[in-house]
Design a protein around this motif. Structure first.
Motif, PDB file in Angstrom:
ATOM      1  N   VAL A   1      29.196 -57.414 -45.235  1.00  0.00           N
ATOM      2  CA  VAL A   1      28.483 -57.951 -44.080  1.00  0.00           C
ATOM      3  C   VAL A   1      29.527 -58.260 -43.010  1.00  0.00           C
ATOM      4  CG1 VAL A   1      28.455 -60.250 -45.178  1.00  0.00           C
ATOM      5  CG2 VAL A   1      27.008 -59.818 -43.195  1.00  0.00           C
TER       6      VAL A   1
ATOM      7  N   GLN B  50      30.565 -60.110 -39.489  1.00  0.00           N
ATOM      8  CA  GLN B  50      30.296 -61.097 -38.434  1.00  0.00           C
ATOM      9  C   GLN B  50      30.838 -60.510 -37.137  1.00  0.00           C
ATOM     10  OE1 GLN B  50      32.484 -64.280 -40.405  1.00  0.00           O
ATOM     11  NE2 GLN B  50      30.643 -65.549 -40.430  1.00  0.00           N
TER      12      GLN B  50
ATOM     13  N   VAL C 119      25.968 -60.025 -38.928  1.00  0.00           N
ATOM     14  CA  VAL C 119      25.495 -61.365 -38.580  1.00  0.00           C
ATOM     15  C   VAL C 119      25.896 -61.675 -37.149  1.00  0.00           C
ATOM     16  CG1 VAL C 119      25.782 -63.842 -38.991  1.00  0.00           C
ATOM     17  CG2 VAL C 119      25.581 -62.274 -40.933  1.00  0.00           C
ATOM     18  N   THR C 120      24.903 -61.995 -36.325  1.00  0.00           N
ATOM     19  CA  THR C 120      25.150 -62.497 -34.977  1.00  0.00           C
ATOM     20  C   THR C 120      24.072 -63.532 -34.693  1.00  0.00           C
ATOM     21  OG1 THR C 120      25.978 -60.333 -34.285  1.00  0.00           O
ATOM     22  CG2 THR C 120      25.404 -61.888 -32.533  1.00  0.00           C
TER      23      THR C 120
ATOM     24  N   GLY D 202      19.211 -62.077 -35.006  1.00  0.00           N
ATOM     25  CA  GLY D 202      18.552 -61.786 -36.269  1.00  0.00           C
ATOM     26  C   GLY D 202      17.272 -60.999 -36.053  1.00  0.00           C
TER      27      GLY D 202
ATOM     28  N   PHE E 108      21.375 -60.327 -39.099  1.00  0.00           N
ATOM     29  CA  PHE E 108      20.802 -61.618 -39.476  1.00  0.00           C
ATOM     30  C   PHE E 108      21.414 -62.728 -38.618  1.00  0.00           C
ATOM     31  CE2 PHE E 108      20.447 -58.740 -43.011  1.00  0.00           C
ATOM     32  CZ  PHE E 108      19.173 -58.969 -43.505  1.00  0.00           C
ATOM     33  N   ASP E 109      20.705 -63.863 -38.564  1.00  0.00           N
ATOM     34  CA  ASP E 109      21.203 -64.994 -37.778  1.00  0.00           C
ATOM     35  C   ASP E 109      22.291 -65.764 -38.521  1.00  0.00           C
ATOM     36  OD1 ASP E 109      19.703 -64.795 -35.406  1.00  0.00           O
ATOM     37  OD2 ASP E 109      17.925 -65.572 -36.452  1.00  0.00           O
ATOM     38  N   THR E 110      22.214 -65.746 -39.849  1.00  0.00           N
ATOM     39  CA  THR E 110      23.204 -66.492 -40.643  1.00  0.00           C
ATOM     40  C   THR E 110      23.733 -65.617 -41.776  1.00  0.00           C
ATOM     41  OG1 THR E 110      21.720 -67.366 -42.338  1.00  0.00           O
ATOM     42  CG2 THR E 110      21.822 -68.597 -40.252  1.00  0.00           C
ATOM     43  N   VAL E 111      24.910 -65.984 -42.265  1.00  0.00           N
ATOM     44  CA  VAL E 111      25.489 -65.256 -43.394  1.00  0.00           C
ATOM     45  C   VAL E 111      24.623 -65.442 -44.631  1.00  0.00           C
ATOM     46  CG1 VAL E 111      27.505 -65.047 -44.911  1.00  0.00           C
ATOM     47  CG2 VAL E 111      27.833 -65.437 -42.461  1.00  0.00           C
TER      48      VAL E 111
ATOM     49  N   GLU F 182      21.445 -65.861 -44.890  1.00  0.00           N
ATOM     50  CA  GLU F 182      20.258 -64.984 -44.848  1.00  0.00           C
ATOM     51  C   GLU F 182      20.642 -63.539 -45.165  1.00  0.00           C
ATOM     52  OE1 GLU F 182      17.737 -67.626 -41.571  1.00  0.00           O
ATOM     53  OE2 GLU F 182      18.472 -65.635 -40.990  1.00  0.00           O
ATOM     54  N   ALA F 183      21.796 -63.121 -44.665  1.00  0.00           N
ATOM     55  CA  ALA F 183      22.253 -61.748 -44.921  1.00  0.00           C
ATOM     56  C   ALA F 183      22.513 -61.550 -46.411  1.00  0.00           C
ATOM     57  CB  ALA F 183      23.516 -61.454 -44.119  1.00  0.00           C
TER      58      ALA F 183
END
Lengths: 381, 290
Positions: free
Chosen positions: B12, B14, B39-40, B44, B54-57, B59-60
């Motif tokens: 993943v 960032q 992730v950004t 998301g 995704f908005d968060t790590v 969630e990814a």
């Protein structure tokens, strides 16, 4: 970035660390005026970004404003270890009851902050550490928690600083540590930190090294440069975002990546030459960057030959070659350029140079060969 | 086998939606790295070339089973990004490419990781990790690598390429090449990587590339003396570097009398490491081990 003493003290004052009253002066007349404003006896201190100024005669006492002017006239323009004094700091003379040493830095081996405190201040601390290691108290600090109050007290007691003023000195240690972390410093050193006759704890000197990577949090720190006498080539390179350090030799060096450029300097020395500079164009350099780098080197009269050593990763050798060709067309390049290209698009890059068929471009197949050719050409020029 | 990254890597990124992050992540994917997510915060639900953002790590990780994070987040936000990655369950490696992170941030993040998740962090200010033929997580040009028996670990980027090139042109391949970065507080040190190479059955020899500044090479020498049975070839850059100047890397600086190339060379030689004084001799020196 190493600060002048007075700049470091301005940061100390900002963080609540007591410092003597002082003014800077750039001329003897300014020194006279400053001493007059401060009143009484003053000390005139050379501002240089190097240690050992006391021994070199860069710190002198003056009884009044007239003497301060005379002492400043002696110190301004003085050469201290290759640094010319352009600014003096005029300070009120402090009443010194005790002189201590304190520093905060990063212990890279332990990957923790390191505090060092000694009751033997005012002298060369490396000498103290060598002759009487027990006199220099060292303590690691967890960067997550920071310097705890008990640790500050412990440092004061263990180093054998005056017990009656322990509360005041522990408070100053905490503030200095606050400056070290909060202002993104690589080093905060005070030698000496003094106890005055009236029981105050004052930073009589300052040695502060700022981490330029932290400047996005402290944009005003860039202003400190205004008082530096920066090498004109280094200034020009910095304004063009090139990582450049002036050295003493005759082989100009351009490369991509700090390690590769350092290594190129070493190999040039190994084959009997000497580098005129360190110039790292960084990752992903385009034709413009290469042209700019060559332009900077044209201002250095010591350069006899230029060695371009590129190992392309994100940097593309074809763009580097284009930059060289553009520079050949638009700049007056007074020396031959030995070029070694490997990695991303190296074949295309070499072809571009071959097509340009310039007599001043000398291709080399390896780093070693490039260094040998460059040193040979430097000797011939 | 390979160390840090390989066939089981699920990556993943960032900063996948950024220019640099996207460019290198897709180069890594083209090489065979299993790129599963980006992730950004705030993006998301979107995608980049079919890779979900995704908005968060966390969630990814939950949605894709990602186990490795690569960070391209700019310096002001990088420390926070690494902390977020470390907090996500299931992440077992963080590779931070970002250059220019303040040393104070690095020291805090390093100490925090040691005390909490203990997730290995490679970098910052590094070119990443490549296990030739298996996976590339970072910005190293895979074209110059070759699968084989030599482990490479280095504080420098392009100098690593130079060393790998010397090996590959002699037909000597690599198990894994690890760029630990040129900053004062690297998340992973020579010792960490040497430990893994020693334990890796496919790694037969190690190339270590150091430079001036700090004591990482001296610590490596101590570790080699006590724990490494495999032959080590070393090169140290910066023999002619002047003291007190940062030579490009934030960590490449001789402070007073400490951190010189000579001291490092001597420490390594004293424990039986073959120290070459010219990087173009690295290949020869490794070939001579056989």
């Amino acid at each position: 970035m190493d600060l002048f003493e007075y700049q470091g003290k301005s940061l100390f004052a900002r963080m609540g660390v007591p410092v003597p009253q002082g003014r800077i002066a750039r001329t003897p007349a300014e020194a006279r005026a400053a001493a007059g404003e401060l009143g009484g006896r003053v000390v005139v201190k050379a501002q240089v970004q190097v240690g050992g100024r006391g021994k070199a005669g860069g710190v002198k006492l003056a009884a009044d404003a007239g003497e301060a002017e005379a002492r400043a006239a002696e110190i301004l323009g003085m050469d201290i270890k290759g640094h010319t004094v352009r600014i003096v700091l005029i300070e009120q003379v402090s009443d010194i009851a005790a002189e201590w040493y304190v520093s905060f830095t990063l212990d890279r081996g332990a990957k923790q902050h390191l505090a060092m405190v000694s009751a033997k201040g005012g002298m060369d601390i490396e000498g103290v550490a060598a002759e009487d290691p027990a006199a220099l108290v060292k303590m690691h600090i967890d960067p997550v928690i920071g310097l705890a109050e008990w640790q500050a007290r412990e440092l004061v007691y263990r180093a054998g600083l005056d017990r009656a003023s322990a509360r005041a000195s522990a408070a100053v240690l905490l503030k200095l540590y606050g400056a070290f972390v909060g202002l993104d410093c690589d080093l905060v050193e005070v030698n000496p930190l003094i106890l005055t006759g009236s029981g105050e704890v004052v930073a009589l000197d300052s040695k502060v090294t700022l981490d330029s990577n932290g400047f996005f949090r402290h944009p005003d720190f860039e202003d400190f440069r205004a008082d530096f006498t920066e090498d004109p080539l280094e200034k020009m390179a910095r304004e063009r975002d090139l990582n450049f350090i002036k050295l003493e030799g005759s082989v100009g060096i351009i490369g991509n990546g700090a390690g590769l450029v350092m290594s190129t300097l070493d190999v040039v020395s190994l084959v009997g030459g000497s580098a005129a500079n360190f110039l790292d164009v960084g990752g992903g350099a385009g034709a413009d960057t290469i042209r700019n780098a060559l332009d900077v080197l044209t201002r250095d009269e010591a350069v006899r030959v230029v060695l371009i050593n590129i190992f392309g990763g994100i940097t593309r050798c074809d763009l580097v070659a284009q930059g060289i060709v553009e520079a050949l067309g638009s700049l007056e390049l007074p020396w031959p350029i030995v070029v070694r290209l490997d990695g991303t698009n190296a074949t295309a890059g070499r072809a571009i140079l071959a097509q340009a068929a310039s007599a001043s471009v000398v291709p080399a197949a390896t780093m070693r060969e490039a260094a040998e050719r460059a040193v040979e050409l430097a000797g011939r020029a | 086998m390979a160390i840090y990254v390989g066939e089981s890597t699920r990556l993943v990124v960032q900063g996948l939606t950024g220019r640099e992050g996207g460019f290198h992540a897709f180069r890594n994917r083209d090489y065979g790295t299993n790129l599963v997510a980006g992730v950004t915060p705030g993006k998301g639900g979107t995608d980049v070339q079919g890779v979900p953002i995704f908005d968060t790590v966390a969630e990814a990780v939950e949605a894709t089973g990602a186990n490795t994070v690569m960070t391209f987040v700019p310096p002001p936000f990088a420390a926070d990004a690494v902390l977020e990655a470390a907090a996500a369950d299931g992440i077992r490696l963080i590779v931070c490419i970002t250059e220019g992170i303040p040393a104070q941030d690095e020291a805090r993040v390093y100490a925090y990781l040691q005390q909490t998740s203990r997730t290995p962090l490679i970098g910052p200010n590094c070119p990443g990790v490549i296990s030739p033929g298996k996976a590339n997580v970072g910005i190293m040009p895979h074209e110059i690598t070759l699968p084989g028996p030599v482990g490479v670990v280095s504080r420098s980027g392009t100098l690593t390429y130079q060393a790998v090139h010397e090996l590959t042109t002699r037909g000597i391949g690599q198990t894994t090449c690890v760029g630990i970065g040129g900053d004062p507080v690297p998340g992973t040190s020579f010792v960490d990587v040497l430990q893994r190479f020693e334990a890796d059955p496919e790694t037969e020899a190690v190339v270590l590339i150091g430079e001036i500044g700090g004591t990482a090479e001296e610590q490596a020498a101590e570790f080699i003396a006590a724990h490494v049975t495999k032959p080590v070839v070393a090169y140290i850059a910066g023999v002619t570097a002047p003291p007190g100047k940062k030579m490009g890397h934030a960590g490449a600086i001789i402070s007073g009398s400490s951190g010189t190339a000579k001291a490092k060379q001597e420490a390594l030689e004293a424990v039986g490491v073959t120290v070459v004084i010219d990087p173009t001799q690295i290949g020869e020196a490794v070939a001579a081990l056989r």
